[in-house]
Design a protein around this motif. Structure first.
Motif, PDB file in Angstrom:
ATOM      1  N   UNK A  56       0.935  -1.248   0.146  1.00 53.52           N
ATOM      2  CA  UNK A  56       0.138  -0.058   0.125  1.00 53.52           C
ATOM      3  C   UNK A  56       0.707   1.152   0.106  1.00 53.52           C
ATOM      4  N   UNK A  57       1.244   1.662  -1.504  1.00 58.72           N
ATOM      5  CA  UNK A  57       2.230   2.783  -1.174  1.00 58.72           C
ATOM      6  C   UNK A  57       2.557   3.194  -2.640  1.00 58.72           C
ATOM      7  N   UNK A  58       2.823   4.466  -2.976  1.00 62.89           N
ATOM      8  CA  UNK A  58       3.225   4.837  -4.376  1.00 62.89           C
ATOM      9  C   UNK A  58       4.874   5.127  -4.299  1.00 62.89           C
ATOM     10  N   UNK A  59       5.266   4.582  -3.320  1.00 63.27           N
ATOM     11  CA  UNK A  59       6.800   4.628  -3.470  1.00 63.27           C
ATOM     12  C   UNK A  59       7.709   3.526  -4.096  1.00 63.27           C
ATOM     13  N   UNK A  60       8.267   4.088  -5.117  1.00 67.77           N
ATOM     14  CA  UNK A  60       8.747   2.987  -6.189  1.00 67.77           C
ATOM     15  C   UNK A  60       9.870   2.234  -5.516  1.00 67.77           C
ATOM     16  N   UNK A  61      10.727   2.716  -4.501  1.00 67.89           N
ATOM     17  CA  UNK A  61      11.748   2.103  -3.925  1.00 67.89           C
ATOM     18  C   UNK A  61      11.141   1.025  -2.742  1.00 67.89           C
ATOM     19  N   UNK A  62      10.071   1.421  -2.284  1.00 68.66           N
ATOM     20  CA  UNK A  62       9.506   0.361  -1.320  1.00 68.66           C
ATOM     21  C   UNK A  62       8.870  -0.578  -2.305  1.00 68.66           C
ATOM     22  N   UNK A  63       8.234  -0.189  -3.307  1.00 66.33           N
ATOM     23  CA  UNK A  63       7.526  -1.443  -4.199  1.00 66.33           C
ATOM     24  C   UNK A  63       8.517  -2.375  -4.776  1.00 66.33           C
ATOM     25  N   UNK A  64       9.680  -1.924  -5.080  1.00 68.02           N
ATOM     26  CA  UNK A  64      10.953  -2.581  -5.469  1.00 68.02           C
ATOM     27  C   UNK A  64      11.227  -3.368  -4.437  1.00 68.02           C
ATOM     28  N   UNK A  65      11.210  -2.937  -3.323  1.00 67.65           N
ATOM     29  CA  UNK A  65      12.076  -3.794  -2.011  1.00 67.65           C
ATOM     30  C   UNK A  65      10.997  -4.943  -1.867  1.00 67.65           C
ATOM     31  N   UNK A  66       9.731  -4.713  -1.799  1.00 62.98           N
ATOM     32  CA  UNK A  66       8.889  -5.750  -1.482  1.00 62.98           C
ATOM     33  C   UNK A  66       8.848  -6.700  -2.677  1.00 62.98           C
ATOM     34  N   UNK A  67       8.807  -6.303  -3.922  1.00 64.03           N
ATOM     35  CA  UNK A  67       8.628  -7.159  -4.965  1.00 64.03           C
ATOM     36  C   UNK A  67      10.019  -8.186  -5.031  1.00 64.03           C
ATOM     37  N   UNK A  68      11.228  -7.485  -4.530  1.00 59.91           N
ATOM     38  CA  UNK A  68      12.432  -8.295  -4.706  1.00 59.91           C
ATOM     39  C   UNK A  68      12.246  -9.552  -3.680  1.00 59.91           C
ATOM     40  N   UNK A  69      11.567  -9.437  -2.555  1.00 58.37           N
ATOM     41  CA  UNK A  69      11.309 -10.471  -1.567  1.00 58.37           C
ATOM     42  C   UNK A  69      10.684 -11.688  -2.244  1.00 58.37           C
ATOM     43  N   UNK A  70      10.038 -11.440  -3.396  1.00 58.82           N
ATOM     44  CA  UNK A  70       9.498 -12.491  -4.062  1.00 58.82           C
ATOM     45  C   UNK A  70       8.110 -12.786  -3.442  1.00 58.82           C
ATOM     46  N   UNK A  71       7.336 -11.965  -2.558  1.00 56.93           N
ATOM     47  CA  UNK A  71       6.179 -12.392  -2.012  1.00 56.93           C
ATOM     48  C   UNK A  71       4.931 -11.243  -2.391  1.00 56.93           C
ATOM     49  N   UNK A  72       5.364 -10.453  -3.406  1.00 49.35           N
ATOM     50  CA  UNK A  72       4.412  -9.381  -3.727  1.00 49.35           C
ATOM     51  C   UNK A  72       3.446  -9.598  -4.911  1.00 49.35           C
ATOM     52  N   UNK A  73       2.229  -9.652  -4.614  1.00 48.69           N
ATOM     53  CA  UNK A  73       1.124 -10.028  -5.640  1.00 48.69           C
ATOM     54  C   UNK A  73       0.424  -8.767  -6.259  1.00 48.69           C
ATOM     55  N   UNK A  74       0.612  -7.560  -5.809  1.00 49.29           N
ATOM     56  CA  UNK A  74      -0.156  -6.560  -6.306  1.00 49.29           C
ATOM     57  C   UNK A  74       0.320  -4.988  -5.446  1.00 49.29           C
ATOM     58  N   UNK A  75      -0.335  -3.979  -6.018  1.00 48.61           N
ATOM     59  CA  UNK A  75       0.080  -2.852  -5.276  1.00 48.61           C
ATOM     60  C   UNK A  75      -1.443  -1.928  -5.232  1.00 48.61           C
ATOM     61  N   UNK A  76      -1.563  -1.330  -4.108  1.00 50.62           N
ATOM     62  CA  UNK A  76      -2.664  -0.227  -3.882  1.00 50.62           C
ATOM     63  C   UNK A  76      -2.214   1.189  -3.741  1.00 50.62           C
ATOM     64  N   UNK A  77      -2.552   2.180  -4.388  1.00 53.53           N
ATOM     65  CA  UNK A  77      -2.518   3.557  -4.162  1.00 53.53           C
ATOM     66  C   UNK A  77      -3.721   4.217  -3.682  1.00 53.53           C
ATOM     67  N   UNK A  78      -3.483   5.477  -3.202  1.00 50.63           N
ATOM     68  CA  UNK A  78      -4.486   6.276  -3.330  1.00 50.63           C
ATOM     69  C   UNK A  78      -3.970   7.926  -3.279  1.00 50.63           C
ATOM     70  N   UNK A  79      -5.001   8.803  -3.517  1.00 49.50           N
ATOM     71  CA  UNK A  79      -4.643  10.169  -3.770  1.00 49.50           C
ATOM     72  C   UNK A  79      -3.413  10.700  -2.704  1.00 49.50           C
ATOM     73  N   UNK A  80      -3.638  10.356  -1.563  1.00 45.57           N
ATOM     74  CA  UNK A  80      -2.770  10.858  -0.573  1.00 45.57           C
ATOM     75  C   UNK A  80      -1.262  10.224  -0.671  1.00 45.57           C
ATOM     76  N   UNK A  81      -1.358   9.016  -0.840  1.00 49.48           N
ATOM     77  CA  UNK A  81      -0.022   8.164  -0.953  1.00 49.48           C
ATOM     78  C   UNK A  81       0.661   8.702  -2.325  1.00 49.48           C
ATOM     79  N   UNK A  82      -0.093   9.028  -3.427  1.00 44.65           N
ATOM     80  CA  UNK A  82       0.569   9.669  -4.423  1.00 44.65           C
ATOM     81  C   UNK A  82       0.958  11.023  -4.216  1.00 44.65           C
ATOM     82  N   UNK A  83       0.202  11.808  -3.564  1.00 42.06           N
ATOM     83  CA  UNK A  83       0.560  13.125  -3.233  1.00 42.06           C
ATOM     84  C   UNK A  83       1.934  13.261  -2.517  1.00 42.06           C
TER      85      UNK A  83
END
Ligand code: E4P
Length: 217
Positions: A6-33
């Motif tokens: 639950x983030x729009x932060x690309x490095x957090x998304x990459x870090x979670x994805x690299x763990x091999x356990x990530x199935x998807x991403x959610x964002x919202x206007x506050x997270x984008x801002x």
């Protein structure tokens, strides 16, 4: 249970994805801002960048509040990538949009769910996901996890295939509670996800094994 971040932060998304356990991403206007993204072009490019990083459902939220404009936005968002899930708030206009998109097989995530009745309406309209907000309920002295259990019971009783996407998750304990309550998906920031692996006895055990292995190599 699927894990979304639950983030729009690309490095957090990459870090979670690299763990091999990530199935998807959610964002919202506050997270984008929070990421400093400004203007429609930058927003669309950011969603495209997330879709490049993660091969799974990516929730992108509409910003309008009337069904006509929400639908136009939804169409633009859905064109970014086949994995985009259009996130729509549970309002009367939002419900119409979910119904329309579901008939056109465009995936939706109905957000800002705080009651089982709202989840029921979203499921009847054909939402792909409903997002009960656990943490925000806990914040007002309600029990967010009880809402997940309630929705699970209703969806199982009437065989709705709408998936329960537990959101507004604040802790690692929340994640395991969601698993026990039968959530199909949990979305959480990076910290609670990584927190699941931590235990002082694991850390202590590793130190002991390391010390005792000195003469074994
Ligand atoms: C859900 O998809 C929302 O993005 C999010 O989980 C809200 O969390 P918050 O209550 O911590 O803002």
């Amino acid at each position: 249970m699927k894990f979304f971040i639950d983030t729009a932060n690309l490095s957090h998304i990459k870090e979670a994805n690299d763990l091999g356990i990530l199935d998807g991403v959610t964002t919202n206007p506050s997270l984008m801002a929070r990421e400093g993204i400004q203007g429609k072009k930058a927003v669309m490019e950011h969603y495209a960048a997330i879709c490049e990083l993660v091969n799974g459902p990516i929730s992108a939220e509409v910003l309008s509040d009337n069904s006509h404009d929400m639908l136009l936005e939804a169409e633009e968002l859905a064109e970014i990538h086949e994995n985009i899930v259009v996130k729509v708030p549970i309002t009367l206009d939002g419900l119409k949009v979910i119904k329309n998109l579901s008939e056109r097989r465009i995936a939706t995530n109905c957000t800002l769910i705080f009651t089982a009745g709202q989840a029921l309406l979203a499921a009847k309209a054909g939402a792909t996901y409903v997002s009960p907000f656990l943490g925000r309920l806990d914040d007002v002295s309600a029990q967010g996890i009880v809402l997940v259990e309630h929705i699970r019971h209703i969806f199982d009783s009437y065989l709705y295939d709408t998936q329960i996407l537990a959101a507004s998750v604040r802790s690692s304990a929340h994640i395991t509670q969601c698993a026990s309550a039968g959530a199909d998906v949990v979305t959480a920031p990076l910290e609670p996800i990584i927190g699941l692996i931590k235990h002082p006895l694991t850390t202590q055990g590793l130190e002991i094994f390391k010390k005792d292995s000195v003469h074994l190599k």
